[in-house]
Design an enzyme around this catalytic site. Structure first.
Site, PDB file in Angstrom:
ATOM      1  N   ASP A 122       0.974  -1.200  -0.174  1.00 20.68           N
ATOM      2  CA  ASP A 122       0.019   0.077   0.090  1.00 20.68           C
ATOM      3  C   ASP A 122       0.980   1.201  -0.179  1.00 20.68           C
ATOM      4  O   ASP A 122       2.148   1.164   0.409  1.00 20.68           O
ATOM      5  CB  ASP A 122      -0.848  -0.001   1.247  1.00 20.68           C
ATOM      6  CG  ASP A 122      -1.968  -0.862   1.089  1.00 20.68           C
ATOM      7  OD1 ASP A 122      -2.012  -1.831   0.252  1.00 20.68           O
ATOM      8  OD2 ASP A 122      -2.701  -0.914   2.139  1.00 20.68           O
TER       9      ASP A 122
ATOM     10  N   HIS B 208      -6.206   3.040  -4.234  1.00 21.48           N
ATOM     11  CA  HIS B 208      -6.009   3.488  -2.706  1.00 21.48           C
ATOM     12  C   HIS B 208      -6.471   4.673  -2.368  1.00 21.48           C
ATOM     13  O   HIS B 208      -6.019   5.196  -1.503  1.00 21.48           O
ATOM     14  CB  HIS B 208      -4.530   2.925  -2.269  1.00 21.48           C
ATOM     15  CG  HIS B 208      -4.795   2.757  -0.974  1.00 21.48           C
ATOM     16  ND1 HIS B 208      -5.321   1.938  -0.184  1.00 21.48           N
ATOM     17  CD2 HIS B 208      -3.515   3.205   0.105  1.00 21.48           C
ATOM     18  CE1 HIS B 208      -5.070   2.007   1.151  1.00 21.48           C
ATOM     19  NE2 HIS B 208      -4.030   2.559   1.322  1.00 21.48           N
TER      20      HIS B 208
ATOM     21  N   HIS C  81      -5.120   9.371   0.167  1.00 21.72           N
ATOM     22  CA  HIS C  81      -4.946   8.349   1.467  1.00 21.72           C
ATOM     23  C   HIS C  81      -5.426   9.356   2.784  1.00 21.72           C
ATOM     24  O   HIS C  81      -4.795   9.281   3.665  1.00 21.72           O
ATOM     25  CB  HIS C  81      -3.527   7.990   1.767  1.00 21.72           C
ATOM     26  CG  HIS C  81      -3.620   6.865   2.209  1.00 21.72           C
ATOM     27  ND1 HIS C  81      -3.635   6.779   3.781  1.00 21.72           N
ATOM     28  CD2 HIS C  81      -3.117   5.657   2.377  1.00 21.72           C
ATOM     29  CE1 HIS C  81      -3.515   5.740   4.366  1.00 21.72           C
ATOM     30  NE2 HIS C  81      -3.169   4.926   3.383  1.00 21.72           N
TER      31      HIS C  81
ATOM     32  N   HIS D  53       3.745  -1.960   3.188  1.00 21.56           N
ATOM     33  CA  HIS D  53       4.041  -0.822   2.749  1.00 21.56           C
ATOM     34  C   HIS D  53       5.087  -0.720   1.736  1.00 21.56           C
ATOM     35  O   HIS D  53       6.059  -0.917   2.141  1.00 21.56           O
ATOM     36  CB  HIS D  53       3.700   0.205   3.762  1.00 21.56           C
ATOM     37  CG  HIS D  53       2.320   0.326   4.633  1.00 21.56           C
ATOM     38  ND1 HIS D  53       2.227  -0.617   5.792  1.00 21.56           N
ATOM     39  CD2 HIS D  53       1.305   0.891   4.499  1.00 21.56           C
ATOM     40  CE1 HIS D  53       1.017  -0.343   6.092  1.00 21.56           C
ATOM     41  NE2 HIS D  53       0.394   0.443   5.223  1.00 21.56           N
TER      42      HIS D  53
END
Length: 282
Positions: free
Chosen positions: A83, A134, A138, A228
Site C-alpha cells: 500500500d 487506494h 490517502h 507498505h
C-alpha cells in the site's frame, strides 16, 4: 449491451444483506422483548448499533458491503500486496527485490503519488505487477465524509491511472476502514473492495523491526498479506526494511506456500489490460 467478464467483480452492495438482515432481526427481537419488559427492548437495538460502529474497523468483515480479504486455503498459496506507493525512495529497490525472487505483487497506489511518479507505475506494470486503487490523497478519515468526497477520491485516482493505460478494478480503503457508503460508490464506479487477512502492524513502516516474524507467525494458506511501499520511519533504515521483506518472501516459501498474483488467489481480475476489457467488466 455490455458483456460480462468470466471473472466479474464482487457481488454488488445490493446483494449483501448482512447489515440489513441483522437490523431487521434486531427490530424483531426488540419488539418481542418489549412484551416482557420495556427495558429489554433496548438491548437488541443497542447491540446492533455497537456492531454498526465496530464493523467498519474490521478489514475482513463484509457487513455493509462485500469485502475480499483472503483466498481459498486449498490453493496452498498467498498473495503479496503493498500500500501507499509509489515512492522513489522505496519502490525501485522493492521492485528489484521482487524481481530477484520472481514474485509478482499488487500495489494499491495513491493517485497523488502515481501522478508524481508515473514512471514507477509503468515499471510496476512492465514487471508483471498489478495496480489497485487506494484513493487519491490517502485521507484516513475519508469514510467519515460524504459519498461525493469518497467518489471523487476514487475517480480522481482512476483518471490518473487511466492516462497511463492502467485500469484498476480492485479498491482498498485507507487503513482498511469501510463505511455504509463505500458499497454504493464502488458499484457506481465498477470496482470491488479488497482488504487483507495478514498484516504486520508496521504502522506504515514506522515499526519494521521483526516485521517478517509478525507476518509469518500466523500465516495461513489463502492469506492476502498487506505491507507498505514507503520509506521506513522512526529510525528504521531502508536496508532493514528490504531485509524484512526478503525474509518474509523466503519464510513463506519455507512454509511450503506459493506466492501467486492476487488475481489468481481470489479468482477475479485486479486490473484490466485495456479500455475495452475494463468497460466489459464494469
Amino acid at each position: 449491451m455490455k458483456h460480462r467478464s468470466p471473472n466479474p467483480p464482487a457481488p454488488s452492495s445490493k446483494q449483501i444483506v448482512r447489515a440489513k438482515a441483522l437490523g431487521i432481526g434486531a427490530i424483531g427481537l426488540s419488539l418481542l422483548a418489549a412484551l416482557f419488559h420495556p427495558l429489554a427492548a433496548v438491548l437488541p437495538l443497542l447491540l446492533f448499533l455497537i456492531l454498526c460502529f465496530t464493523a467498519p474497523l474490521l478489514p475482513g468483515f463484509s457487513f455493509f458491503l462485500p469485502i475480499i480479504c483472503r483466498g481459498p486455503s486449498e490453493k496452498q498459496a498467498v498473495a503479496l500486496t503493498f500500500d501507499d506507493g509509489p515512492n522513489p525512495l522505496s519502490t525501485p529497490q522493492l521492485l528489484d527485490l521482487l524481481a530477484g525472487h520472481r514474485v509478482t505483487a499488487t500495489f494499491f497506489v495513491n493517485g497523488r503519488r502515481a501522478e508524481q511518479f508515473p514512471d514507477l507505475i509503468r515499471r510496476m506494470v512492465s514487471q508483471g505487477h498489478t495496480i489497485g486503487n487506494h484513493t487519491y490523497s490517502h485521507d484516513n478519515l475519508i469514510m467519515l465524509k460524504g459519498a461525493p468526497s469518497l467518489k471523487r477520491e476514487i475517480e480522481k485516482t482512476q483518471h490518473v491511472l487511466h492516462d497511463m493505460g492502467v485500469y484498476p478494478l480492485a479498491f482498498r480503503p485507507p487503513v482498511g476502514v469501510t463505511s455504509p457508503k463505500l458499497g454504493p460508490v464502488l458499484e457506481q464506479v465498477g470496482m470491488y473492495a479488497v482488504n487483507f487477512s495478514r498484516r504486520a502492524g508496521d504502522r506504515g513502516n514506522r515499526r519494521i523491526h521483526d516485521l517478517s516474524d509478525r507476518i509469518l507467525g500466523k500465516l495461513r494458506a489463502g492469506d492476502i498479506i498487506m505491507l507498505h511501499d514507503i520509506p521506513p520511519r522512526n529510525g528504521g533504515t531502508r536496508e532493514e526494511w528490504l531485509k524484512e521483506v526478503d525474509g518474509t518472501i523466503t519464510g513463506i516459501r519455507k512454509k511450503n506456500l506459493e506466492i501467486i498474483p492476487l488475481a489468481d488467489l481470489i479468482g477475479r481480475p485486479v486490473m484490466a489490460e485495456d479500455t475495452k476489457q475494463y468497460q466489459s467488466v464494469v
